[in-house]
Scaffold this motif. Sequence first.
Motif, PDB file in Angstrom:
ATOM      1  N   CYS A  57       0.826  -1.216   0.000  1.00 19.76           N
ATOM      2  CA  CYS A  57       0.000   0.000   0.000  1.00 19.76           C
ATOM      3  C   CYS A  57       0.855   1.260   0.000  1.00 19.76           C
ATOM      4  CB  CYS A  57      -0.949   0.001   1.193  1.00 19.76           C
ATOM      5  SG  CYS A  57      -2.267  -1.217   1.052  1.00 19.76           S
ATOM      6  N   GLU A  61       0.703   3.966  -3.100  1.00 14.71           N
ATOM      7  CA  GLU A  61       0.478   5.397  -2.877  1.00 14.71           C
ATOM      8  C   GLU A  61       1.595   6.221  -3.518  1.00 14.71           C
ATOM      9  OE1 GLU A  61       0.947   9.248  -1.017  1.00 14.71           O
ATOM     10  OE2 GLU A  61       2.082   7.567  -0.177  1.00 14.71           O
ATOM     11  N   TYR A  64       1.065   6.054  -7.315  1.00 16.45           N
ATOM     12  CA  TYR A  64      -0.089   6.895  -7.659  1.00 16.45           C
ATOM     13  C   TYR A  64       0.349   8.365  -7.735  1.00 16.45           C
ATOM     14  CZ  TYR A  64      -4.579   9.267  -7.404  1.00 16.45           C
ATOM     15  OH  TYR A  64      -5.642  10.093  -7.663  1.00 16.45           O
ATOM     16  N   TRP A  75      -7.041  11.780  -2.453  1.00 17.69           N
ATOM     17  CA  TRP A  75      -6.919  10.600  -3.314  1.00 17.69           C
ATOM     18  C   TRP A  75      -5.612   9.862  -3.065  1.00 17.69           C
ATOM     19  CZ3 TRP A  75     -11.514  10.322  -3.288  1.00 17.69           C
ATOM     20  CH2 TRP A  75     -12.416  11.223  -3.856  1.00 17.69           C
ATOM     21  N   ARG A  76      -4.586  10.563  -2.587  1.00 19.50           N
ATOM     22  CA  ARG A  76      -3.372   9.863  -2.155  1.00 19.50           C
ATOM     23  C   ARG A  76      -3.707   8.998  -0.946  1.00 19.50           C
ATOM     24  NH1 ARG A  76       2.059  12.277  -3.998  1.00 19.50           N
ATOM     25  NH2 ARG A  76       2.741  10.406  -2.921  1.00 19.50           N
ATOM     26  N   ALA A  79      -5.431   5.987  -2.053  1.00 20.91           N
ATOM     27  CA  ALA A  79      -4.469   5.018  -2.589  1.00 20.91           C
ATOM     28  C   ALA A  79      -3.795   4.242  -1.464  1.00 20.91           C
ATOM     29  CB  ALA A  79      -3.428   5.737  -3.456  1.00 20.91           C
ATOM     30  N   HIS A  82      -6.212   1.644  -0.178  1.00 20.60           N
ATOM     31  CA  HIS A  82      -6.928   0.866  -1.193  1.00 20.60           C
ATOM     32  C   HIS A  82      -7.105  -0.613  -0.832  1.00 20.60           C
ATOM     33  CE1 HIS A  82      -3.004  -0.530  -2.629  1.00 20.60           C
ATOM     34  NE2 HIS A  82      -3.657  -1.434  -3.335  1.00 20.60           N
ATOM     35  N   LYS A 130     -10.491   5.697  -8.919  1.00 18.35           N
ATOM     36  CA  LYS A 130     -10.292   4.264  -8.658  1.00 18.35           C
ATOM     37  C   LYS A 130      -9.486   3.607  -9.786  1.00 18.35           C
ATOM     38  CE  LYS A 130     -12.892   0.624  -6.495  1.00 18.35           C
ATOM     39  NZ  LYS A 130     -14.168   0.154  -6.022  1.00 18.35           N
ATOM     40  N   ILE A 133      -5.850   4.525  -9.315  1.00 15.49           N
ATOM     41  CA  ILE A 133      -5.280   3.749  -8.204  1.00 15.49           C
ATOM     42  C   ILE A 133      -5.044   2.306  -8.660  1.00 15.49           C
ATOM     43  CG2 ILE A 133      -5.715   2.815  -5.891  1.00 15.49           C
ATOM     44  CD1 ILE A 133      -7.220   5.470  -5.277  1.00 15.49           C
ATOM     45  N   ASP A 137      -1.684   0.146  -8.724  1.00 24.35           N
ATOM     46  CA  ASP A 137      -1.687  -1.193  -8.136  1.00 24.35           C
ATOM     47  C   ASP A 137      -1.057  -2.199  -9.109  1.00 24.35           C
ATOM     48  OD1 ASP A 137      -2.439  -2.960  -5.998  1.00 24.35           O
ATOM     49  OD2 ASP A 137      -4.173  -3.594  -7.154  1.00 24.35           O
TER      50      ASP A 137
END
Length: 196
Positions: A57, A61, A64, A75-76, A79, A82, A130, A133, A137
């Motif tokens: 994770c 981040e 991202y 939004w960070r 991430a 997530h 999403k 992210i 991922d």
Amino acid sequence: MKQPRAWQRMLSGRRLDLLDPTPVDIEIEDIAHGLAFVARWNGQTRGDYAYSVAEHCLLVEEIYGRLVPQAPVKWRLAALLHDAPEYVIGDMISPVKAAVGPSYGQLDDRLATAIHIRFGLPAKVPATVKQKIKRADKVSAWLEATQIAGFEITEANRFFGKPKPEVTEGLTIRLRPPVEVRAAYTARHAELLAQL
């Protein structure tokens, strides 16, 4: 007939109902602790420590942020969080998720909603965010696959897509003891919250 127990006691003392999770029962220390002890790739990675979901994770981040440098801090944070539901439901590799079916996704969604609300995010992350992210991922999965999970580059490209070199430049998978990863995850969470 007595219903089976559907809650778990957290180290914080909270009692998290897995079927009806509420934001008040979510604590970042519980998430960080759980994720630091959950192994990605079902533990099938090289090294002296498992590659944890918490470490993953942190990497997602960071990626991202490279993919969307102007992204709002919220939004960070999304991430970073997530895969947060995995602190109680574990990390299932994609083939297992497919075999389990939609019930896994529903449980994951309920937990994610409670986690997002707890930390001031919208219950549902917008689809466009999403997707970005998810892209981060996949880049993370490519790095993990090629650096610690035994994949050849061509095989990783086929499953995860070939990432742009500028996105992966200088990124090396780090295997650390759970206590260090837990502290790093909690610290990054605090940094992002302070910027909101």
